[in-house]
Design an enzyme around this catalytic site. Structure first.
Site, PDB file in Angstrom:
ATOM      1  N   ALA B  27      63.115  -1.067 -13.185  1.00  0.00           N
ATOM      2  CA  ALA B  27      62.250  -2.248 -13.232  1.00  0.00           C
ATOM      3  C   ALA B  27      63.085  -3.523 -13.346  1.00  0.00           C
ATOM      4  O   ALA B  27      62.732  -4.555 -12.770  1.00  0.00           O
ATOM      5  CB  ALA B  27      61.263  -2.133 -14.389  1.00  0.00           C
ATOM      6  N   ARG B  77      79.186   4.969 -26.871  1.00  0.00           N
ATOM      7  CA  ARG B  77      79.342   4.134 -28.046  1.00  0.00           C
ATOM      8  C   ARG B  77      80.761   3.579 -27.996  1.00  0.00           C
ATOM      9  O   ARG B  77      81.726   4.302 -28.184  1.00  0.00           O
ATOM     10  CB  ARG B  77      79.124   4.954 -29.327  1.00  0.00           C
ATOM     11  CG  ARG B  77      77.663   5.357 -29.528  1.00  0.00           C
ATOM     12  CD  ARG B  77      77.443   6.079 -30.833  1.00  0.00           C
ATOM     13  NE  ARG B  77      76.011   6.345 -31.037  1.00  0.00           N
ATOM     14  CZ  ARG B  77      75.351   7.395 -30.510  1.00  0.00           C
ATOM     15  NH1 ARG B  77      76.017   8.282 -29.795  1.00  0.00           N
ATOM     16  NH2 ARG B  77      74.057   7.542 -30.725  1.00  0.00           N
ATOM     17  N   ASP B 108      69.832  -1.410 -32.447  1.00  0.00           N
ATOM     18  CA  ASP B 108      70.135  -2.666 -33.131  1.00  0.00           C
ATOM     19  C   ASP B 108      71.625  -3.016 -33.075  1.00  0.00           C
ATOM     20  O   ASP B 108      71.987  -4.173 -32.861  1.00  0.00           O
ATOM     21  CB  ASP B 108      69.622  -2.641 -34.572  1.00  0.00           C
ATOM     22  CG  ASP B 108      70.214  -1.501 -35.381  1.00  0.00           C
ATOM     23  OD1 ASP B 108      70.294  -0.368 -34.849  1.00  0.00           O
ATOM     24  OD2 ASP B 108      70.619  -1.722 -36.532  1.00  0.00           O
ATOM     25  N   THR B 131      65.213   3.321 -29.140  1.00  0.00           N
ATOM     26  CA  THR B 131      65.652   4.276 -30.160  1.00  0.00           C
ATOM     27  C   THR B 131      64.499   5.204 -30.494  1.00  0.00           C
ATOM     28  O   THR B 131      63.362   4.760 -30.621  1.00  0.00           O
ATOM     29  CB  THR B 131      66.122   3.614 -31.463  1.00  0.00           C
ATOM     30  OG1 THR B 131      66.078   4.609 -32.509  1.00  0.00           O
ATOM     31  CG2 THR B 131      65.230   2.476 -31.897  1.00  0.00           C
ATOM     32  N   ILE B 132      64.787   6.488 -30.607  1.00  0.00           N
ATOM     33  CA  ILE B 132      63.729   7.418 -30.980  1.00  0.00           C
ATOM     34  C   ILE B 132      63.346   7.251 -32.449  1.00  0.00           C
ATOM     35  O   ILE B 132      62.338   7.793 -32.889  1.00  0.00           O
ATOM     36  CB  ILE B 132      64.113   8.883 -30.687  1.00  0.00           C
ATOM     37  CG1 ILE B 132      65.342   9.323 -31.488  1.00  0.00           C
ATOM     38  CG2 ILE B 132      64.349   9.110 -29.204  1.00  0.00           C
ATOM     39  CD1 ILE B 132      65.569  10.827 -31.439  1.00  0.00           C
ATOM     40  N   ARG B 168      53.101  32.531 -42.089  1.00  0.00           N
ATOM     41  CA  ARG B 168      54.422  32.195 -42.634  1.00  0.00           C
ATOM     42  C   ARG B 168      54.535  30.722 -43.029  1.00  0.00           C
ATOM     43  O   ARG B 168      53.757  29.873 -42.609  1.00  0.00           O
ATOM     44  CB  ARG B 168      55.511  32.480 -41.603  1.00  0.00           C
ATOM     45  CG  ARG B 168      55.951  33.916 -41.578  1.00  0.00           C
ATOM     46  CD  ARG B 168      57.177  34.104 -40.708  1.00  0.00           C
ATOM     47  NE  ARG B 168      58.406  33.689 -41.363  1.00  0.00           N
ATOM     48  CZ  ARG B 168      59.606  33.753 -40.790  1.00  0.00           C
ATOM     49  NH1 ARG B 168      59.726  34.198 -39.555  1.00  0.00           N
ATOM     50  NH2 ARG B 168      60.690  33.375 -41.440  1.00  0.00           N
ATOM     51  N   MET B 175      64.470  14.620 -36.182  1.00  0.00           N
ATOM     52  CA  MET B 175      65.542  13.620 -36.216  1.00  0.00           C
ATOM     53  C   MET B 175      65.137  12.367 -36.978  1.00  0.00           C
ATOM     54  O   MET B 175      63.944  12.049 -37.074  1.00  0.00           O
ATOM     55  CB  MET B 175      65.955  13.249 -34.800  1.00  0.00           C
ATOM     56  CG  MET B 175      66.964  14.217 -34.204  1.00  0.00           C
ATOM     57  SD  MET B 175      67.664  13.534 -32.675  1.00  0.00           S
ATOM     58  CE  MET B 175      69.104  14.610 -32.477  1.00  0.00           C
ATOM     59  N   GLY B 176      66.114  11.617 -37.460  1.00  0.00           N
ATOM     60  CA  GLY B 176      65.869  10.372 -38.173  1.00  0.00           C
ATOM     61  C   GLY B 176      66.746  10.271 -39.411  1.00  0.00           C
ATOM     62  O   GLY B 176      66.321  10.622 -40.502  1.00  0.00           O
ATOM     63  N   ARG B 177      67.968   9.773 -39.240  1.00  0.00           N
ATOM     64  CA  ARG B 177      68.895   9.703 -40.380  1.00  0.00           C
ATOM     65  C   ARG B 177      68.455   8.687 -41.412  1.00  0.00           C
ATOM     66  O   ARG B 177      68.583   8.899 -42.600  1.00  0.00           O
ATOM     67  CB  ARG B 177      70.299   9.361 -39.864  1.00  0.00           C
ATOM     68  CG  ARG B 177      71.030  10.620 -39.466  1.00  0.00           C
ATOM     69  CD  ARG B 177      72.469  10.378 -39.058  1.00  0.00           C
ATOM     70  NE  ARG B 177      72.795  11.342 -38.012  1.00  0.00           N
ATOM     71  CZ  ARG B 177      73.795  11.245 -37.171  1.00  0.00           C
ATOM     72  NH1 ARG B 177      74.608  10.204 -37.238  1.00  0.00           N
ATOM     73  NH2 ARG B 177      74.014  12.163 -36.270  1.00  0.00           N
TER      74      ARG B 177
END
Lengths: 327, 327, 327, 327
Positions: B27, B77, B108, B131-132, B168, B175-177
């Site tokens: 795009a 990176r 960021d 970012t996820i 069970r 994910m997500g630090r």
């Protein structure tokens, strides 16, 4: 001295089903419980209300239904509820079952019916908007839209695979009798070469020129997405126009149809359904009635059902402009 | 008399890849063309900028990439770009290629690096957030988040199938630090029985009580979703706690991992990516720089990159409250 | 003069659940009805047999369950059924419910248990093999395998998206404690750069050489699929070896885990389940017992359960050779 | 003393594309390399052969194409190749490029064309069968069939979601002009209430009776799957018959269309494609020509292309009988 009477809420789904209804039903049930209310399911929409088809909602069944399309309460388009007699009978059934509040998940027609009923018979009624057309005035998004867009887009992705292999031209019809929002979204996400929707005057000549230009310079496929309700008449007449424009090509035609109504709901639809559900129960707890939950920007709000109608121009100018730039 | 000089824009993807980047790259390229600008791709993020890895972007290749995860520009990176020497070299390469404007799709960190570069070397720079984790300050949603939520949710749906068959108990790590937004959304959409995220003090005792209550009264499974960065330490320590709480059960453990970064992007991610892209090119055309595109409510806006940082409390109180009600 | 007595069949699922069980349960029920038999579901595997947990199977519920993973009968690994007392109790329950025939869907352990029970207590017993490991002797394919392969492959496809964007190296663990069939199939379908399975002596040195060669000459990712039960110890130790071989790279690690057990069954699993089901009921109608349905080439056959065991070398030489050529 | 001359193989895809072709192309290329041969891709099927559209096949591009539908070589239905002149020109092009062997992935028509060419002009030719109709004589399964079945089944699952919510009746058309195999498989896997295929005389009266019986006793939906080439004329006339049989209901109609040709190939299709590819290169290495790879039971075999034709009765009696029992 006043005694606070715990409310008893009935929930029903009305009109065409969409993915995400089950997450909504479950969240209404859990939120009601947390507020100390009791909850009752109504089968088959307003018809079930009139016939007193009340169901116990089991936590485990509700939870298992969250990933499923359709509605565990079944749905219907009720003719009887459009009559005063039908609504009176429904009111009688609710009173007999000691139900004082009603949550209706439905499109604009179902919700205005609910509001009329509330006014007429003195029940608390909250509406939750759902439609894959995403054209209910007052809310940016309705339950079911996100899943339908993804389903249509995935179908377009598949058609692109085969169309590219043969450099073929396809017309693909997406649901939307009055609204082109679904076709717009599926077409934009699917990188369509043309999108024809009722919201715009199909400038066929300009689109034909673009398609011819692309057809000249490249080997890939051309894919035109057409909303069911576009003024061209849908994908079949568009395929004929394409055939006339490209007489040497074999034009493909695909009508996605009811596959767009089913499937496991997306996360976005499940979460929106949950947010709406909690807001609806909160509103009942606060003594409100005749309101519809709405997503405005990132916020959940309440709008009067009285003002609910089809939103003829749901696509914002920014969105419409995207088509001009990308296509 | 002034001569309007057509701009030449370079586009790169930086940091961890997410689904939706290719729709964004396409795009930007199409919007640049429509504005009469020329467009150049940069391979391998800022490293490619320093090494002058410029690529021609072909329309057909861009279109075919829209349904694909990852980034056709590759990403990296870059350590070199954090040094003044690296950035000077990048500026030299851009000037040699007659490029005056840069669009950076990144998190960021990547965006603040871009802003520093713009200020230092006098290029027009526009940032697009991805970012996820969905934790960039200033925008409600980032590219990649919606797809990651759906991927995690579908994995949870699968685990639920087998967990239910055996009643069970599972701990599932999402994910997500630093952010629990993804875990919250996947857990809510997946109808989890517990969600542990860094944004809340995990009240383990209260959760354990709820789980024990449910374990007593029903035959279904119990599923606890844990954000990677939760203060409990993730799903492995949570599985141990669950084992201690339910010594007679065999606790399952699942770490969803990098599957959450890939896959065909959802319609929502593709469309958001497209909206951001057009807004970024519009901003360059209007002579702006140092801004990031943002979704605020339903609107696309520009915010200064200078103010961009991780958003520690991305989850609104309304969303946090949903957990209390539904779990 | 003889009176033909209509049979009464019980069906249960035993051991780990797999996708496709519901299609099998439904087809057994419908085939039984067509043969004039009555059918009873048993909940929770052999434990439910011992406890007399018999369920009525409703046609509509069975049909709705076909697209769902898991088993509507629930499953269990029964310790009690391994004892003579347990089996005697089960026999008592069956007799009390006038059940004379039993269909067991299970792995090799569950089926040999069934055969012992048949011999001991004089019931007709038919076995249907299911396991995502696909390692039951006598049948080319078991229910659940095809879905698990597709699930693992799709996860690998997703990881490839992100791995390619960063040219990263990943070790991905696929289920299979004793068998590498699932890892082989997912790895071949996912175009892995290495597949480590217990069926072959991992020639690590040779694989390392190939990986280093590819790493040198190209920018793409490297993906090594490891069976849970490979003699290297699984993906975690393999990731360590990869780290030692490529010290400058950040090696990714993904354990696919229980997601591989769930999900909507593939067409192949649903159809195989249906074919097995009809063959099992046919066999009961023909007065057979102690047999397992099997797919041999394209044909459905019956093999004695007595000969059923784990198939240590399920992968044919032709399949093993594919690895040498493609990797 | 003889010098073994390394072969040079060209590969092309001909006729309608199916998912799985890219895995096949890649495996032919890798197997050729392993055998010390060189490999050349031919674009646009036989037309590209005539026009000398030869392509270098890059390992990394081939690998990335494995999860994609369509064919990276593009495909075409060539009229020119049906003429002696066209074939002579193709032979000239191959000789000019020092190509001695040809692998053709195609349906029965494309493969018999290949055999004629081989006989006429003295090239080694190997055929690999592909068609979603699965109706090539000599092989149990063709590339593309498994993916198409799953795609059609998933569409049926979606339609069932919405049909169940309203207890609606639907006619769903599945591809297959001459063969009902795809419709049979999708219908069986989708638990259809009726399957109409050209292989059986549609006993409409008997089906109508069954549907009426079910309609009476239950609230669920009714779904009839119709093969495109069924003697009823397809889903549209069947919908009309249904409307006549159930005048009070609103009958739904869905034509699945070209979505069935695209999408990411299933594991089964990718692996079959790989097995066929290796067998084809092995055959060329062994000096064979004029053969087609085939799956017979679990084995890969070679059959003479001369005997290849449409398989009018691909559905085995065992499979046809399943319909009688399950529907």
């Amino acid at each position: 001295m006043t005694t606070k009477v715990a409310k008893r809420i009935a929930i029903l789904t009305s009109g065409g089903d969409v993915p995400g209804l089950n997450a909504c039903i479950r969240a209404v049930a859990l939120a009601a419980e947390r507020s100390g209310f009791s909850i009752v399911g109504v089968a088959h929409g307003y018809d079930g209300l009139i016939d007193g088809e009340f169901l116990h909602l089991e936590t485990e069944v509700l939870r298992a239904a969250v990933p499923r399309g359709g509605t565990i309460l079944r749905s219907a388009r009720s003719k009887r509820f459009t009559t005063a007699e039908g609504r009176a009978e429904a009111a009688k059934q609710l009173r007999a079952a000691h139900i004082d509040s009603l949550v209706v998940i439905g499109g604009d027609g179902s919700l205005t019916g609910a509001a009329a009923f509330a006014a007429e018979h003195g029940f608390a009624v909250m509406g939750i908007p759902k439609t894959i057309d995403n054209d209910v005035e007052g809310t940016d998004v309705c339950i079911g839209f996100d899943t339908a867009v993804n389903t249509a887009m995935q179908a377009i992705d598949r058609i692109r695979d085969t169309a590219d292999s043969h450099a073929r031209i396809f017309a693909v019809e997406v649901m939307g009798r009055d609204s082109g929002y679904l076709a717009w979204a599926a077409g934009m996400a699917g990188a369509a070469d043309g999108i024809l929707i009722p919201e715009t005057d199909a400038d066929w000549r300009s689109l034909e020129e673009k398609l011819k230009e692309r057809h000249k310079t490249r080997t890939g496929s051309l894919l035109v997405v057409v909303a069911e309700g576009d003024e061209t008449g849908g994908a079949a007449p568009v395929a004929k126009r394409l055939q006339a424009a490209f007489p040497e090509e074999s034009i493909g035609l695909c009508v996605l149809g009811h596959t767009q109504r089913g499937g496991s709901p997306t996360a976005s639809d499940r979460i929106l359904a949950t947010r709406f559900a909690v807001a609806a129960v909160d509103a009942i707890a606060a003594g409100k009635s005749g309101m519809m939950t709405a997503l405005v920007g990132d916020d959940i709000r309440l709008v009067p059902i009285a003002s609910v109608r089809r939103r003829p121009l749901a696509l914002t100018p920014e969105r419409l402009r995207l088509m001009e730039i990308l296509i």
